[in-house]
Design a protein around this motif. Sequence first.
Motif, PDB file in Angstrom:
ATOM      1  N   ARG A 179       0.721  -1.278   0.140  1.00 34.06           N
ATOM      2  CA  ARG A 179      -0.110   0.144  -0.226  1.00 34.06           C
ATOM      3  C   ARG A 179       0.861   1.132  -0.016  1.00 34.06           C
ATOM      4  O   ARG A 179       0.374   2.179  -0.577  1.00 34.06           O
ATOM      5  CB  ARG A 179      -0.868   0.058   1.297  1.00 34.06           C
ATOM      6  N   ASP A 180       2.044   1.236   0.686  1.00 28.46           N
ATOM      7  CA  ASP A 180       2.731   2.435   0.834  1.00 28.46           C
ATOM      8  C   ASP A 180       3.413   2.966  -0.360  1.00 28.46           C
ATOM      9  O   ASP A 180       3.879   4.284  -0.476  1.00 28.46           O
ATOM     10  CB  ASP A 180       3.613   2.421   2.054  1.00 28.46           C
ATOM     11  N   ILE A 181       3.681   1.818  -1.536  1.00 29.66           N
ATOM     12  CA  ILE A 181       4.181   2.546  -2.650  1.00 29.66           C
ATOM     13  C   ILE A 181       3.043   2.618  -3.946  1.00 29.66           C
ATOM     14  O   ILE A 181       3.315   2.770  -5.113  1.00 29.66           O
ATOM     15  CB  ILE A 181       5.476   1.744  -3.201  1.00 29.66           C
ATOM     16  N   TYR A 182       2.083   1.813  -3.486  1.00 28.50           N
ATOM     17  CA  TYR A 182       0.894   1.665  -4.667  1.00 28.50           C
ATOM     18  C   TYR A 182       0.666   2.840  -5.309  1.00 28.50           C
ATOM     19  O   TYR A 182       0.622   2.584  -6.932  1.00 28.50           O
ATOM     20  CB  TYR A 182      -0.303   1.227  -3.975  1.00 28.50           C
ATOM     21  N   THR A 183       0.389   4.086  -4.785  1.00 31.01           N
ATOM     22  CA  THR A 183       0.450   5.306  -5.735  1.00 31.01           C
ATOM     23  C   THR A 183       1.305   5.411  -6.811  1.00 31.01           C
ATOM     24  O   THR A 183       0.832   5.876  -7.849  1.00 31.01           O
ATOM     25  CB  THR A 183       0.251   6.411  -4.876  1.00 31.01           C
ATOM     26  N   LEU A 236       3.824   9.189  -0.047  1.00 29.76           N
ATOM     27  CA  LEU A 236       2.764   9.677  -0.591  1.00 29.76           C
ATOM     28  C   LEU A 236       1.537   8.912  -1.049  1.00 29.76           C
ATOM     29  O   LEU A 236       2.044   7.730  -1.572  1.00 29.76           O
ATOM     30  CB  LEU A 236       3.031  10.421  -1.773  1.00 29.76           C
ATOM     31  N   TYR A 237       0.549   9.144  -0.587  1.00 28.63           N
ATOM     32  CA  TYR A 237      -0.707   8.047  -0.724  1.00 28.63           C
ATOM     33  C   TYR A 237      -1.843   8.361  -1.736  1.00 28.63           C
ATOM     34  O   TYR A 237      -2.391   7.508  -2.061  1.00 28.63           O
ATOM     35  CB  TYR A 237      -1.183   7.939   0.580  1.00 28.63           C
ATOM     36  N   THR A 238      -1.705   9.537  -2.637  1.00 27.84           N
ATOM     37  CA  THR A 238      -2.632   9.554  -3.628  1.00 27.84           C
ATOM     38  C   THR A 238      -1.836  10.312  -4.807  1.00 27.84           C
ATOM     39  O   THR A 238      -0.850  10.798  -4.615  1.00 27.84           O
ATOM     40  CB  THR A 238      -3.612  10.777  -3.176  1.00 27.84           C
ATOM     41  N   GLU A 241      -1.126  13.669  -4.755  1.00 23.92           N
ATOM     42  CA  GLU A 241       0.105  14.208  -3.892  1.00 23.92           C
ATOM     43  C   GLU A 241       1.425  14.071  -4.618  1.00 23.92           C
ATOM     44  O   GLU A 241       2.134  14.853  -4.504  1.00 23.92           O
ATOM     45  CB  GLU A 241       0.348  13.359  -2.556  1.00 23.92           C
ATOM     46  N   VAL A 242       1.453  13.047  -5.638  1.00 28.04           N
ATOM     47  CA  VAL A 242       2.567  12.817  -6.406  1.00 28.04           C
ATOM     48  C   VAL A 242       2.727  13.902  -7.321  1.00 28.04           C
ATOM     49  O   VAL A 242       3.586  14.613  -7.315  1.00 28.04           O
ATOM     50  CB  VAL A 242       2.487  11.681  -7.171  1.00 28.04           C
ATOM     51  N   PRO A 249       1.071  20.201 -13.178  1.00 24.89           N
ATOM     52  CA  PRO A 249      -0.524  20.389 -12.866  1.00 24.89           C
ATOM     53  C   PRO A 249      -1.238  19.064 -12.891  1.00 24.89           C
ATOM     54  O   PRO A 249      -0.925  18.280 -13.561  1.00 24.89           O
ATOM     55  CB  PRO A 249      -0.662  21.205 -14.097  1.00 24.89           C
ATOM     56  N   TRP A 250      -2.250  19.056 -12.127  1.00 26.32           N
ATOM     57  CA  TRP A 250      -3.081  17.871 -11.812  1.00 26.32           C
ATOM     58  C   TRP A 250      -3.651  17.551 -13.188  1.00 26.32           C
ATOM     59  O   TRP A 250      -4.254  18.198 -13.691  1.00 26.32           O
ATOM     60  CB  TRP A 250      -3.944  17.961 -10.700  1.00 26.32           C
TER      61      TRP A 250
END
Length: 258
Positions: A179-183, A236-238, A241-242, A249-250
């Motif tokens: 989970r901690d690197i999934y994003t 970073l979780y989302t 955030e990355v 820009p998102w």
Amino acid sequence: MSLVVWSGLRYSDPRVIQEIITTGKLSKLEHFEIDEKVQTISLFGEVWGVGPATALKLYDKGHRTLDDLRNDDSLTNAQKLGLKYFDDIRQRVPRHEVQEMEQILQKVGEDVLPGVIIICGGSYRRGKATCGDIDIIITHPDGTSHKGFLPKFVKCLKDMNFLREDLIFSTHSEEVYPRDIYTFGLVAWTGNDVLNRRLRLQAESRGFRLDDTGFFPAIQGSGGKRGTKGTANMKLYTEREVFDFLGFPWLEPHERNL
Ligand code: TTP
Ligand code: MN
């Protein structure tokens, strides 16, 4: 006399006639032979598991068609499957079929491991109407129970005949994202490749290396190009955030078709 115009040279051109008379051949025709070789090698290279070096070797052995390859015993199992499913593999999958498969995968995944998160990435997640393949990103929110999931999942999918053949299946690497690197896996496997390159360059300009497993502080003295795995990873979780961390820009997934 009919005129053949080819690459700007007419066969009736005195220079062409002179060349044939003096050398007995025409250099343009040699180019044609090279083209035939290039075309055959690139056709062979389209077979799953056949790279450029193998394609050349197969050509040099005298093979000229896919049927020639079918009679060659030196092919690996993956290459034989690549030939068997040559048309299938080249065909793009309609989006609604990917959607159905995603639902099946999610349902079977849930039976194997409750709470598991299974997402189709790649062109599907970017909203494309057809997909060259199906890219699947898997994690589990509790951070630990993803371990050992993949072999069980694959076995289930084989038992129900959803999966028929293995092109590659590596049993010694864990191919589910903790989970901690999934994003980072999600961003990388959603793409597209052009966006990935831009994000990585942006990371480098900020002194980080970015890959599908995280951001890593670049090592001093290497020009900021490299970080090492195992050095402190940014948590970073989302996806947002990355992008924010990079000052990029998102982009919603469907806006990532760069
Ligand atoms: P692909 O499945 O090759 O590409 P795709 O899903 O975007 O398109 P297609 O419909 O043809 O399958 O790869 C999935 C993602 O992996 C891609 O969107 C971005 C990333 N990727 C790279 O960053 N670099 C690469 O060279 C490749 C092949 C993929
Ligand atoms: Mn894909």
